[in-house]
Design a protein around this motif. Sequence first.
Motif, mmCIF file in Angstrom:
data_model
loop_
_atom_site.group_PDB
_atom_site.id
_atom_site.type_symbol
_atom_site.label_atom_id
_atom_site.label_comp_id
_atom_site.label_asym_id
_atom_site.label_seq_id
_atom_site.Cartn_x
_atom_site.Cartn_y
_atom_site.Cartn_z
ATOM 1 N N HIS A 76 0.761 -0.305 -0.337
ATOM 2 C CA HIS A 76 0.288 0.594 0.703
ATOM 3 C C HIS A 76 1.105 1.870 0.551
ATOM 4 O O HIS A 76 2.306 1.877 0.810
ATOM 5 C CB HIS A 76 0.469 0.005 2.103
ATOM 6 N N ASN A 77 0.448 2.940 0.116
ATOM 7 C CA ASN A 77 1.094 4.172 -0.334
ATOM 8 C C ASN A 77 1.760 3.906 -1.682
ATOM 9 O O ASN A 77 2.980 3.910 -1.826
ATOM 10 C CB ASN A 77 2.107 4.703 0.681
ATOM 11 N N VAL A 100 -0.932 -3.085 -15.872
ATOM 12 C CA VAL A 100 -1.426 -3.741 -14.653
ATOM 13 C C VAL A 100 -2.458 -2.854 -13.956
ATOM 14 O O VAL A 100 -2.535 -1.649 -14.193
ATOM 15 C CB VAL A 100 -0.267 -4.064 -13.675
ATOM 16 N N ASP A 101 -3.232 -3.479 -13.102
ATOM 17 C CA ASP A 101 -4.247 -2.784 -12.312
ATOM 18 C C ASP A 101 -3.605 -2.424 -10.969
ATOM 19 O O ASP A 101 -3.125 -3.317 -10.257
ATOM 20 C CB ASP A 101 -5.436 -3.715 -12.101
ATOM 21 N N ILE A 102 -3.587 -1.144 -10.626
ATOM 22 C CA ILE A 102 -2.928 -0.684 -9.398
ATOM 23 C C ILE A 102 -3.971 -0.451 -8.310
ATOM 24 O O ILE A 102 -4.972 0.235 -8.524
ATOM 25 C CB ILE A 102 -2.155 0.631 -9.638
ATOM 26 N N HIS A 103 -3.719 -1.008 -7.125
ATOM 27 C CA HIS A 103 -4.582 -0.771 -5.964
ATOM 28 C C HIS A 103 -3.729 -0.296 -4.789
ATOM 29 O O HIS A 103 -2.528 -0.576 -4.718
ATOM 30 C CB HIS A 103 -5.353 -2.037 -5.579
ATOM 31 N N ASP A 104 -4.364 0.414 -3.868
ATOM 32 C CA ASP A 104 -3.655 1.004 -2.729
ATOM 33 C C ASP A 104 -4.492 0.790 -1.468
ATOM 34 O O ASP A 104 -5.611 1.297 -1.355
ATOM 35 C CB ASP A 104 -3.447 2.501 -2.973
ATOM 36 N N THR A 105 -3.949 0.026 -0.524
ATOM 37 C CA THR A 105 -4.700 -0.256 0.708
ATOM 38 C C THR A 105 -4.848 0.985 1.583
ATOM 39 O O THR A 105 -5.724 1.030 2.445
ATOM 40 C CB THR A 105 -4.025 -1.384 1.511
ATOM 41 N N MET A 106 -4.022 1.995 1.372
ATOM 42 C CA MET A 106 -4.186 3.246 2.102
ATOM 43 C C MET A 106 -5.470 3.947 1.649
ATOM 44 O O MET A 106 -6.223 4.488 2.470
ATOM 45 C CB MET A 106 -2.975 4.150 1.889
ATOM 46 N N LEU A 107 -5.734 3.924 0.335
ATOM 47 C CA LEU A 107 -6.973 4.489 -0.179
ATOM 48 C C LEU A 107 -8.176 3.649 0.236
ATOM 49 O O LEU A 107 -9.255 4.176 0.502
ATOM 50 C CB LEU A 107 -6.919 4.588 -1.707
ATOM 51 N N MET A 108 -7.994 2.331 0.285
ATOM 52 C CA MET A 108 -9.073 1.449 0.749
ATOM 53 C C MET A 108 -9.450 1.779 2.191
ATOM 54 O O MET A 108 -10.637 1.854 2.538
ATOM 55 C CB MET A 108 -8.628 -0.013 0.655
ATOM 56 N N ALA A 109 -8.431 1.965 3.013
ATOM 57 C CA ALA A 109 -8.673 2.287 4.421
ATOM 58 C C ALA A 109 -9.420 3.601 4.545
ATOM 59 O O ALA A 109 -10.301 3.756 5.401
ATOM 60 C CB ALA A 109 -7.350 2.350 5.186
ATOM 61 N N HIS A 110 -9.085 4.577 3.693
ATOM 62 C CA HIS A 110 -9.760 5.873 3.717
ATOM 63 C C HIS A 110 -11.241 5.714 3.395
ATOM 64 O O HIS A 110 -12.110 6.309 4.050
ATOM 65 C CB HIS A 110 -9.109 6.827 2.718
ATOM 66 N N CYS A 111 -11.557 4.901 2.388
ATOM 67 C CA CYS A 111 -12.949 4.687 2.003
ATOM 68 C C CYS A 111 -13.711 3.945 3.099
ATOM 69 O O CYS A 111 -14.891 4.203 3.326
ATOM 70 C CB CYS A 111 -13.021 3.914 0.687
ATOM 71 N N ASN A 112 -13.028 3.051 3.791
ATOM 72 C CA ASN A 112 -13.673 2.303 4.875
ATOM 73 C C ASN A 112 -13.943 3.184 6.088
ATOM 74 O O ASN A 112 -15.015 3.129 6.695
ATOM 75 C CB ASN A 112 -12.787 1.122 5.289
ATOM 76 N N ASN A 113 -12.971 4.013 6.451
ATOM 77 C CA ASN A 113 -13.127 4.937 7.584
ATOM 78 C C ASN A 113 -12.130 6.072 7.399
ATOM 79 O O ASN A 113 -10.942 5.921 7.696
ATOM 80 C CB ASN A 113 -12.886 4.233 8.913
ATOM 81 N N SER A 114 -12.606 7.200 6.917
ATOM 82 C CA SER A 114 -11.724 8.317 6.565
ATOM 83 C C SER A 114 -11.080 8.975 7.771
ATOM 84 O O SER A 114 -10.186 9.810 7.613
ATOM 85 C CB SER A 114 -12.492 9.366 5.760
ATOM 86 N N LEU A 115 -11.505 8.612 8.983
ATOM 87 C CA LEU A 115 -10.892 9.180 10.189
ATOM 88 C C LEU A 115 -9.797 8.283 10.763
ATOM 89 O O LEU A 115 -9.069 8.685 11.666
ATOM 90 C CB LEU A 115 -11.956 9.434 11.264
ATOM 91 N N ASP A 116 -9.688 7.049 10.241
ATOM 92 C CA ASP A 116 -8.637 6.141 10.719
ATOM 93 C C ASP A 116 -7.255 6.692 10.370
ATOM 94 O O ASP A 116 -7.070 7.302 9.306
ATOM 95 C CB ASP A 116 -8.765 4.766 10.055
ATOM 96 N N LYS A 117 -6.273 6.452 11.252
ATOM 97 C CA LYS A 117 -4.882 6.674 10.856
ATOM 98 C C LYS A 117 -4.547 5.602 9.831
ATOM 99 O O LYS A 117 -4.945 4.446 9.967
ATOM 100 C CB LYS A 117 -3.955 6.581 12.071
ATOM 101 N N ARG A 118 -3.794 5.982 8.793
ATOM 102 C CA ARG A 118 -3.653 5.086 7.664
ATOM 103 C C ARG A 118 -2.253 4.500 7.517
ATOM 104 O O ARG A 118 -1.845 4.089 6.433
ATOM 105 C CB ARG A 118 -4.101 5.802 6.389
ATOM 106 N N GLY A 119 -1.483 4.454 8.618
ATOM 107 C CA GLY A 119 -0.194 3.777 8.590
ATOM 108 C C GLY A 119 -0.386 2.280 8.468
ATOM 109 O O GLY A 119 -1.331 1.706 9.026
ATOM 110 N N LEU A 120 0.523 1.610 7.753
ATOM 111 C CA LEU A 120 0.387 0.178 7.502
ATOM 112 C C LEU A 120 0.393 -0.634 8.795
ATOM 113 O O LEU A 120 -0.422 -1.548 8.979
ATOM 114 C CB LEU A 120 1.515 -0.289 6.572
ATOM 115 N N LYS A 121 1.327 -0.313 9.699
ATOM 116 C CA LYS A 121 1.421 -1.092 10.935
ATOM 117 C C LYS A 121 0.149 -0.949 11.772
ATOM 118 O O LYS A 121 -0.375 -1.929 12.311
ATOM 119 C CB LYS A 121 2.638 -0.641 11.752
ATOM 120 N N GLY A 122 -0.340 0.277 11.908
ATOM 121 C CA GLY A 122 -1.535 0.499 12.713
ATOM 122 C C GLY A 122 -2.751 -0.193 12.142
ATOM 123 O O GLY A 122 -3.550 -0.790 12.879
ATOM 124 N N LEU A 123 -2.908 -0.157 10.823
ATOM 125 C CA LEU A 123 -4.045 -0.824 10.190
ATOM 126 C C LEU A 123 -3.928 -2.342 10.319
ATOM 127 O O LEU A 123 -4.930 -3.036 10.526
ATOM 128 C CB LEU A 123 -4.119 -0.433 8.709
#
Length: 649
Positions: A76-77, A100-123
């Motif tokens: 995440h980040n 390795v294949d790199i993934h980022d849950t912050m980018l996933m959250a953006h694609c799901n809802n780009s208006l969401d705050k993307r802090g780990l705790k809040g998500l």
Amino acid sequence: AWRKMMSKVIAIDTETTGPYLQHGCKPFMVTACDDEGYTKLWEFNVNPYTREPIYDLKTVNSLFRYLAKYETWVFHNALFDIKALSLLQYSKYEKLLSTVDIHDTMLMAHCNNSLDKRGLKGLGLLYLDFSEGDEHELDKAVNKARRVARKLGWSIASEEEPSLKALKDKKGKCDFWLPKAVARLSSPETLDDITRDHFDSVCATYAIGDVERTIGLYIYFRKILTDKNEWEHYDKNRLCLLPTYSMQNQGFYLNKKRLPQMLHNLSQTKEDVRNSLQRLCRIKDFNPRSPIDLKKALFESLSIECQSFTEKGNLATDKDAIKEILERGDINVKQEQFCRRLLTYRRLNTAETYLDSYQRHEINSRLYSNLNPAGTSTLRYAAKDPNAQNISKQDNDDDSMDMTVTFNLREAFGPPKGKLWICIDYAQLQLRIFAHACQDAFLIDSFARGVDIHDTVAREVFQTEQPSSLQRRAAKAINFGIIFGAGRSKIERMSKIEGSYDLYKERFPLVDKYLKKCERYAKRNGFIRTLGGYPLRVPKKTAYKACNFVVQGTEGEMVKTAINYCTDYCNQEDVPIVPIMLIHDEIIFQTKSVITKKEFVNNEINHISNVGALMNDAAETTGVLTEVDAKITDTVWSESTSLKLTTSV
């Protein structure tokens, strides 16, 4: 079946001695959790007097041998944690990272809802119902540990600490290592047994919670994005992660000798502008930053009629309110001068803040701006510490300011001695995207012919072969105003020509049709899609700005793809340049070795043509035909000269 499909996936998180990794902060704990829920933790002691983690080779090797078992790493980040892991100095890290294949849950959250705050705790709380109690417990423990550490003379976080010189209000977040260190104290009277046990484990509990959140969000978002047929858009977006990491690690050169003089000149200019404001409003010791002085100057001394108010009903004196006064056209020369110089003063003040920030974040004559590919509600990059996106090409390009006052932040930057900077940017990218989105043949053809688009639109709107300077400015105001969602009244104020908005709509009916289509779509669905298909949420109350989301989002798509293409190309041994910074749609490259401008132009110009072609290819993935401009400098960024390419790009 779902878990089998995601086998060999592991979430990784680092805890560090502060957020500024380039300034000397380092990781002291690494945690991991795989998709089966198995967790691991690696921890290093921290010297309480130097804040330096004590790394032992056995633990470092054990950590990376374990991570190497997994094909997919999730963060995440990601850009922060990838950099933090590099500081452990594992000799095979860069090679491992490339496999390795790199993934980022912050980018996933953006694609799901780009208006969401993307802090780990809040998500984690929003989508997994994961309590934030572990963070509260750690914060309390850190505050108690800081009191003990202060008495012991330990190096706790402060703004004076060299590795935290950019610190503002994050002291507690920089001392997560402290509770464990305090728990190790041999003095029995310092803590009771219960507190000692709590201090010993509180950071580990917090860190394990973070990787559990991360793997949980990865599983959740992967299923959601797959079910919504959005996975491919996220997947394309996340490919920029390693190229961005590589680019921001380069750093870009700051001229430390030039900076103090720039600050001095800016301060002097500010004072000159303030004095002129004082003469115009005749208020003794006038302070342009005082709301009371401003209201007195604008609405009493200068007798300007206020037509803008704050939400609380007070007289508005912000930038938009001042611009509206200028756009009204019912003010005298003195009032206009005051408003223009006030906006100029504010811009100078902002520039001074930026220069202070550059000075604060400088490391060995370089800045390392932290880029965030999920930092905006569109797909454009955000940046911080410092925000390099504010280093615009011109700082006096706003015609609402006093144009006699000039300054340029780029004067502080340029290549180190012997190296070159080559700056390549897209020509009028947002307007080209807009023309393609509208499918307006006239606009598309105008770009294809390479004519001045503002002049061409002025000819068409005002039906004249020789547009006046006012008409050209009006056309420019309309072109950009339309993109950014301005309505009739605002555009006509900006253009200073009554009826210009309706004339534009009449001459460009496809534009008006497209704007209405975007607004209807956003109101009905709550989101809009870029030309590449990426979903961007649009607040329904501002659905009239949906076209702007399409334009800026498509720009973000193009630029990220361009960074990927250019990085792959520049990684070849025989390519003499490397990307070092991104400013909106402009990529700055630096030569890998010392070379003169003449040698480069004579022998290496084909590489710039190739990079320009790759940038155009990146744009063409969304269907937009573009052109690029290239400039070169061996001294100061602001003094770059146009580069004539050997082949068409």
